[in-house]
Design an enzyme around this catalytic site. Structure first.
Site, PDB file in Angstrom:
ATOM      1  N   ARG A  82       2.259   1.586  14.237  1.00 55.75           N
ATOM      2  CA  ARG A  82       3.283   1.222  13.265  1.00 55.75           C
ATOM      3  C   ARG A  82       3.279   2.249  12.141  1.00 55.75           C
ATOM      4  O   ARG A  82       2.328   3.009  11.968  1.00 55.75           O
ATOM      5  CB  ARG A  82       3.004  -0.175  12.698  1.00 55.75           C
ATOM      6  CG  ARG A  82       3.207  -1.303  13.680  1.00 55.75           C
ATOM      7  CD  ARG A  82       2.690  -2.622  13.107  1.00 55.75           C
ATOM      8  NE  ARG A  82       3.320  -2.938  11.827  1.00 55.75           N
ATOM      9  CZ  ARG A  82       2.821  -3.799  10.950  1.00 55.75           C
ATOM     10  NH1 ARG A  82       1.674  -4.412  11.185  1.00 55.75           N
ATOM     11  NH2 ARG A  82       3.465  -4.042   9.818  1.00 55.75           N
ATOM     12  N   SER A 112       3.430   1.709   8.782  1.00 53.83           N
ATOM     13  CA  SER A 112       2.901   1.315   7.480  1.00 53.83           C
ATOM     14  C   SER A 112       1.652   2.126   7.139  1.00 53.83           C
ATOM     15  O   SER A 112       0.964   2.655   8.027  1.00 53.83           O
ATOM     16  CB  SER A 112       2.555  -0.176   7.460  1.00 53.83           C
ATOM     17  OG  SER A 112       1.390  -0.430   8.234  1.00 53.83           O
ATOM     18  N   LYS A 137      -5.196  -9.433  15.117  1.00 55.73           N
ATOM     19  CA  LYS A 137      -4.644 -10.736  14.750  1.00 55.73           C
ATOM     20  C   LYS A 137      -3.136 -10.819  15.001  1.00 55.73           C
ATOM     21  O   LYS A 137      -2.574 -11.914  15.056  1.00 55.73           O
ATOM     22  CB  LYS A 137      -4.944 -11.066  13.285  1.00 55.73           C
ATOM     23  CG  LYS A 137      -4.245 -10.197  12.256  1.00 55.73           C
ATOM     24  CD  LYS A 137      -4.649 -10.592  10.847  1.00 55.73           C
ATOM     25  CE  LYS A 137      -3.973  -9.725   9.798  1.00 55.73           C
ATOM     26  NZ  LYS A 137      -2.511  -9.842   9.796  1.00 55.73           N
ATOM     27  N   ASP A 138      -2.470  -9.660  15.167  1.00 47.38           N
ATOM     28  CA  ASP A 138      -1.029  -9.651  15.438  1.00 47.38           C
ATOM     29  C   ASP A 138      -0.709  -9.819  16.919  1.00 47.38           C
ATOM     30  O   ASP A 138       0.459 -10.025  17.282  1.00 47.38           O
ATOM     31  CB  ASP A 138      -0.400  -8.336  14.950  1.00 47.38           C
ATOM     32  CG  ASP A 138      -0.426  -8.193  13.439  1.00 47.38           C
ATOM     33  OD1 ASP A 138      -0.454  -9.230  12.742  1.00 47.38           O
ATOM     34  OD2 ASP A 138      -0.420  -7.038  12.953  1.00 47.38           O
ATOM     35  N   THR A 144       1.306 -15.214  -0.998  1.00 44.56           N
ATOM     36  CA  THR A 144       0.817 -14.906   0.344  1.00 44.56           C
ATOM     37  C   THR A 144       1.945 -15.152   1.333  1.00 44.56           C
ATOM     38  O   THR A 144       2.773 -16.033   1.126  1.00 44.56           O
ATOM     39  CB  THR A 144      -0.405 -15.750   0.737  1.00 44.56           C
ATOM     40  OG1 THR A 144      -0.722 -15.485   2.116  1.00 44.56           O
ATOM     41  CG2 THR A 144      -0.134 -17.238   0.576  1.00 44.56           C
ATOM     42  N   ARG A 148      -1.425 -20.008   7.056  1.00 41.01           N
ATOM     43  CA  ARG A 148      -2.866 -20.318   7.105  1.00 41.01           C
ATOM     44  C   ARG A 148      -3.480 -20.257   5.710  1.00 41.01           C
ATOM     45  O   ARG A 148      -4.241 -21.149   5.307  1.00 41.01           O
ATOM     46  CB  ARG A 148      -3.569 -19.311   8.031  1.00 41.01           C
ATOM     47  CG  ARG A 148      -5.096 -19.347   7.950  1.00 41.01           C
ATOM     48  CD  ARG A 148      -5.707 -18.165   8.704  1.00 41.01           C
ATOM     49  NE  ARG A 148      -5.335 -16.877   8.124  1.00 41.01           N
ATOM     50  CZ  ARG A 148      -5.972 -16.310   7.105  1.00 41.01           C
ATOM     51  NH1 ARG A 148      -6.999 -16.908   6.532  1.00 41.01           N
ATOM     52  NH2 ARG A 148      -5.588 -15.135   6.648  1.00 41.01           N
ATOM     53  N   ARG A 149      -3.174 -19.206   4.982  1.00 46.87           N
ATOM     54  CA  ARG A 149      -3.715 -19.077   3.626  1.00 46.87           C
ATOM     55  C   ARG A 149      -3.127 -20.131   2.704  1.00 46.87           C
ATOM     56  O   ARG A 149      -3.831 -20.697   1.856  1.00 46.87           O
ATOM     57  CB  ARG A 149      -3.429 -17.672   3.084  1.00 46.87           C
ATOM     58  CG  ARG A 149      -4.239 -16.576   3.764  1.00 46.87           C
ATOM     59  CD  ARG A 149      -3.784 -15.196   3.316  1.00 46.87           C
ATOM     60  NE  ARG A 149      -4.593 -14.143   3.922  1.00 46.87           N
ATOM     61  CZ  ARG A 149      -4.142 -12.928   4.221  1.00 46.87           C
ATOM     62  NH1 ARG A 149      -2.872 -12.615   3.968  1.00 46.87           N
ATOM     63  NH2 ARG A 149      -4.942 -12.029   4.751  1.00 46.87           N
ATOM     64  N   ARG A 204       6.488 -11.161   1.261  1.00 52.18           N
ATOM     65  CA  ARG A 204       6.384 -10.180   2.336  1.00 52.18           C
ATOM     66  C   ARG A 204       6.203  -8.814   1.698  1.00 52.18           C
ATOM     67  O   ARG A 204       6.319  -8.648   0.499  1.00 52.18           O
ATOM     68  CB  ARG A 204       7.674 -10.160   3.182  1.00 52.18           C
ATOM     69  CG  ARG A 204       7.881 -11.324   4.128  1.00 52.18           C
ATOM     70  CD  ARG A 204       7.000 -11.301   5.366  1.00 52.18           C
ATOM     71  NE  ARG A 204       6.967 -10.040   6.082  1.00 52.18           N
ATOM     72  CZ  ARG A 204       7.833  -9.664   7.012  1.00 52.18           C
ATOM     73  NH1 ARG A 204       8.832 -10.470   7.344  1.00 52.18           N
ATOM     74  NH2 ARG A 204       7.709  -8.522   7.629  1.00 52.18           N
ATOM     75  N   GLY A 205       5.961  -7.804   2.516  1.00 46.48           N
ATOM     76  CA  GLY A 205       5.884  -6.443   2.009  1.00 46.48           C
ATOM     77  C   GLY A 205       4.534  -5.809   2.256  1.00 46.48           C
ATOM     78  O   GLY A 205       3.566  -6.465   2.672  1.00 46.48           O
ATOM     79  N   ARG A 208       2.909  -6.096  -2.618  1.00 47.14           N
ATOM     80  CA  ARG A 208       2.253  -7.368  -2.930  1.00 47.14           C
ATOM     81  C   ARG A 208       1.434  -7.281  -4.210  1.00 47.14           C
ATOM     82  O   ARG A 208       1.477  -8.175  -5.054  1.00 47.14           O
ATOM     83  CB  ARG A 208       1.396  -7.806  -1.738  1.00 47.14           C
ATOM     84  CG  ARG A 208       2.229  -8.077  -0.494  1.00 47.14           C
ATOM     85  CD  ARG A 208       1.392  -8.564   0.669  1.00 47.14           C
ATOM     86  NE  ARG A 208       2.210  -8.640   1.882  1.00 47.14           N
ATOM     87  CZ  ARG A 208       2.084  -9.570   2.810  1.00 47.14           C
ATOM     88  NH1 ARG A 208       1.183 -10.517   2.689  1.00 47.14           N
ATOM     89  NH2 ARG A 208       2.855  -9.570   3.880  1.00 47.14           N
ATOM     90  N   CYS A 235       0.868 -16.805  15.822  1.00 46.50           N
ATOM     91  CA  CYS A 235       0.045 -16.166  14.789  1.00 46.50           C
ATOM     92  C   CYS A 235       0.526 -16.502  13.388  1.00 46.50           C
ATOM     93  O   CYS A 235      -0.138 -16.177  12.412  1.00 46.50           O
ATOM     94  CB  CYS A 235      -0.002 -14.648  14.996  1.00 46.50           C
ATOM     95  SG  CYS A 235       1.577 -13.807  14.821  1.00 46.50           S
TER      96      CYS A 235
END
Length: 324
Positions: free
Chosen positions: A15, A17, A85-86, A134, A138-139, A160-161, A166, A251
């Site tokens: 990716r 990022s 995790k993705d 967040t 989950r968080r 998001r971002g 963030r 996820c």
């Protein structure tokens, strides 16, 4: 001949990022060492990178990996690196999970105003609602449960971002804090911005958090890349992902899991909750793990067993619509 310069470079898909590039760059260096070949990073944009919707809205599962997997299956790249995790729990036919390198710090991290930790943030709010950002259900579930248990005036704000975006919510004063993965901040060289590492007892991480996945198609390449595999990490994430798969949760669902292997035994903790924190179901399981060719199945069996216990205790009702 002249070593790396005379052979075709390996194309590693990633990716775009900053975090993905940093992670992939680290893996590329290791791949170059074990293969003797130059590794080129091939930047690929995923749907999750361009969509501004929340993960819950766009489905979460696979949105950051599908484009990379398509590139692998079409032969445009030789290997891909993902945040584990993705990854959806089911892999497309033809793809090989060649390596799971040693895991980074699994914990979540608080980045808060004035260098405060979570308890200080609430204690020094002077009657004002504390706003914590967040993008993770989950968080949200675990933060809101923590706040409810203490009668704290705290609200979670969906964001998001990238990491800069963030953290800038905090710097601008729009939010009091954000929660990010410690592993990502460490890999970006930004651990100094962490004001508190959240204990897993408060904030259990996402299944696979802190781990990377190296995928490819070619079995010969996979056999070489296997030298990057870290057996304790793979066993742990197999158990965590088996729990996630058995729960049939995507996820982006409010599900957390963390496994640790002592060398003779695997311990797995799981959490399922509602995002408002009103209900949080926590369970643990332990099982022996023999480090042989059956280790992954042993780990998966432990994950399935704990997920079954969670479902028997009402977990399905807490997750909303289950992924199928």
């Amino acid at each position: 001949m002249n070593g790396q310069e005379t052979v075709t470079p390996l194309r590693l898909g990633t990716r775009r990022s900053a975090l993905a590039m940093a992670q992939s760059g680290m893996v590329a260096e290791e791949v170059a060492k074990i293969t003797g070949r130059r590794v080129e990073l091939v930047e690929i944009t995923t749907y999750g990178d361009v969509s501004r919707e929340s993960l819950a809205q766009i489905g979460g599962t696979g949105v950051f990996v599908s484009a990379l997997r398509d590139a692998l299956l079409e032969g445009r790249i030789d290997l891909a690196v993902h945040s584990l995790k993705d990854l959806p729990t089911a892999a497309p036919a033809g793809l090989l999970l060649a390596a799971v390198p040693e895991r980074e710090d699994v914990r979540d991290a608080l980045v808060a105003r004035d260098g405060l930790d979570l308890a200080e943030l609430v204690g020094k709010s002077s009657g004002r609602t504390v706003r914590v950002g967040t993008g993770s259900p989950r968080r949200m579930a675990q933060l809101n449960a923590w706040a409810r248990a203490r009668g704290a005036d705290l609200v979670t704000v969906p964001i998001r971002g990238n990491v800069d975006t963030r953290i800038n919510y905090v710097r601008s004063g729009e939010l009091d804090a954000v929660v990010l993965a410690t592993a990502g901040l460490n890999r970006l060289g930004r651990s100094s911005e962490i004001t508190e590492h959240l204990d897993p007892a408060l904030m259990l991480p996402a299944p696979g958090q802190g781990a990377l996945a190296v995928e490819c198609v070619d079995p010969t390449l996979a056999a070489v890349l296997a030298r990057l595999d870290h057996r304790p990490t793979r066993a742990a994430v197999v158990a965590e992902r088996a729990l996630l798969a058995t729960l049939e949760a995507g996820c982006s669902a409010p599900v957390a899991a963390l496994a640790a292997w002592t060398g003779t035994e695997l311990r797995l903790d799981g959490v399922v909750g509602t995002t408002d924190g009103a209900e949080l179901l926590k369970m643990s399981a332990n099982g022996p793990l023999v480090p042989d060719e059956t280790a992954e199945e042993q780990a998966a069996a432990l994950g399935r067993a704990l997920a079954t216990r969670l479902l028997d205790t009402g977990a399905a009702n807490l997750m909303g619509e289950r992924a199928r």
